[in-house]
Design an enzyme around this catalytic site. Structure first.
Site, PDB file in Angstrom:
ATOM      1  N   ASP A   1     -78.111  29.205  -2.096  1.00 28.33           N
ATOM      2  CA  ASP A   1     -77.131  30.080  -1.430  1.00 28.33           C
ATOM      3  C   ASP A   1     -75.933  30.355  -2.340  1.00 28.33           C
ATOM      4  OD1 ASP A   1     -78.735  30.072   0.815  1.00 28.33           O
ATOM      5  OD2 ASP A   1     -77.711  28.347   1.708  1.00 28.33           O
TER       6      ASP A   1
ATOM      7  N   SER B   1     -69.700  22.517  -0.565  1.00 26.38           N
ATOM      8  CA  SER B   1     -69.942  22.189  -1.983  1.00 26.38           C
ATOM      9  C   SER B   1     -69.734  23.390  -2.906  1.00 26.38           C
ATOM     10  CB  SER B   1     -71.378  21.676  -2.142  1.00 26.38           C
ATOM     11  OG  SER B   1     -72.296  22.743  -1.973  1.00 26.38           O
TER      12      SER B   1
END
Ligand code: ATP
Ligand code: RIB
Length: 312
Positions: free
Chosen positions: A256, A297
């Site tokens: 992603d 993240s």
């Protein structure tokens, strides 16, 4: 403007030393929850990677659904805090999507309950793309109903928008859908399911890329995990971009981060070539792998520059 049509999930990530066998119970080392969903993660990547550079948040609008529940409320707030425009996210009478992520060493396994994500309608797409122009981009994945993705890509193409498809999780796609995709970004598993070719070496990667071109997609990026990415613009460029070396903490959302970074830098900003944009995406993804969580993240543009200060 980049429009992201996709899923918003509450990720419940459980870390275990060994995955349980059938009938076995194991004690987890950690359990955390956060904002996930392939659509949400990719929108956050666009916002985080685009935001710090100019001091302003980039224009990324999300098209999706959450439930009228506490999780929906919290995830919507997080999306907005990350800089994603949530004007076109509706709260509906279904539970918010949930993903159970099990992490064991370098591997993750994910189970998704779609919930609210499965109720997105054509009118949600129509309303959001009402003011879209040929300068805008539509980015989709496959965690919302396929017929809605096909509809949105068709509509975006009729407007003249740039269209990007991350075909994850993989499903067989109707032939005519490919004609409305400018850039496709599958991982190895998705490539195998969509082309029938396992992209294990450069010959099979090139063969799979040629299949996607034959389906009608001009730009192809096959992400190869720790081996980087194989890319082609169907004309002059076919290249392998090596992954950056990093210590792997949690690979959830690496793909992603890559896709969001690519959607931001090529074609939206327009200052990077296709190859440069893929190199930037590889660096951003490596940083995300070195951290825990999905959307949490994802690095900022400044962080990518700090770790990989060499010019692209
Ligand atoms: P995920 O489902 O885990 O989010 P994915 O399967 O969609 O990921 P991958 O091909 O595994 O996608 O990874 C996307 C990109 O992330 C790769 O092209 C690479 O640039 C980067 N990446 C993934 N794993 C690593 C790793 N171990 N070290 C460095 N970079 C990595
Ligand atoms: O790509 C990672 C994402 O897949 C997770 O955040 C999870 O929600 C699933 O959708």
């Amino acid at each position: 403007m980049i429009y992201v049509l996709g899923s918003i999930n509450k990720d419940i990530s459980v870390e275990v030393e060994q995955l349980p066998k059938k009938g076995e119970t194991v004690i987890a080392d950690s359990c955390e929850s956060g904002l996930g969903g392939k659509g949400a993660n990719q929108a956050v990547a666009i916002a985080r990677l685009g935001g710090d550079r100019s001091g302003r948040k980039p224009a990324v609008k999300f098209i999706g659904h959450v439930g009228k529940d506490l999780a929906g409320e919290e995830l919507l707030q997080k999306l907005a805090e990350f800089g994603v425009d949530t004007e076109f996210v509706s709260k509906v009478n279904r539970p918010t999507g949930t993903a159970i992520v099990t992490i064991s060493g370098k591997d993750n396994r994910i189970m998704v309950y779609s919930g609210a994500n499965s109720g997105i309608t054509k009118s949600d797409v129509d309303e959001a793309l009402n003011y879209a122009t040929e300068n805008d981009t539509l980015l989709c994945q496959l965690e919302v109903p396929l017929y809605i993705v096909a509809y949105a890509l068709r509509k975006a193409r009729s407007i003249g928008m740039t269209t990007i498809l991350n075909p994850a999780p993989a499903k067989t796609l109707p032939d005519d859908l490919y004609y409305n995709v400018d850039i496709i970004v599958p991982n190895e598993t998705e490539t195998k399911i969509l082309t029938g070719i396992n992209p294990t070496d450069s010959a099979s990667q090139n063969a799979a890329i040629e299949k996607f071109h034959a389906f009608g997609v001009p730009y192809v990026v096959i992400t190869l995990g720790a081996r980087g990415a194989a890319i082609s613009d169907g004309a002059r460029l076919a290249a392998h971009i090596p992954a950056c070396k990093t210590s792997v903490v949690d690979t959830t959302g690496a793909g992603d981060t890559f896709v969001g970074a690519l959607a931001l830098t090529y074609p939206h900003i327009g200052m990077y070539s296709f190859k440069e944009a893929c190199t930037f995406a590889t660096r951003a993804a490596a940083l995300s792998v070195s951290r825990r969580g999905a959307s949490e993240s994802i690095p900022t543009f400044d962080e990518v520059c700090k770790f990989y200060c060499k010019d692209i």
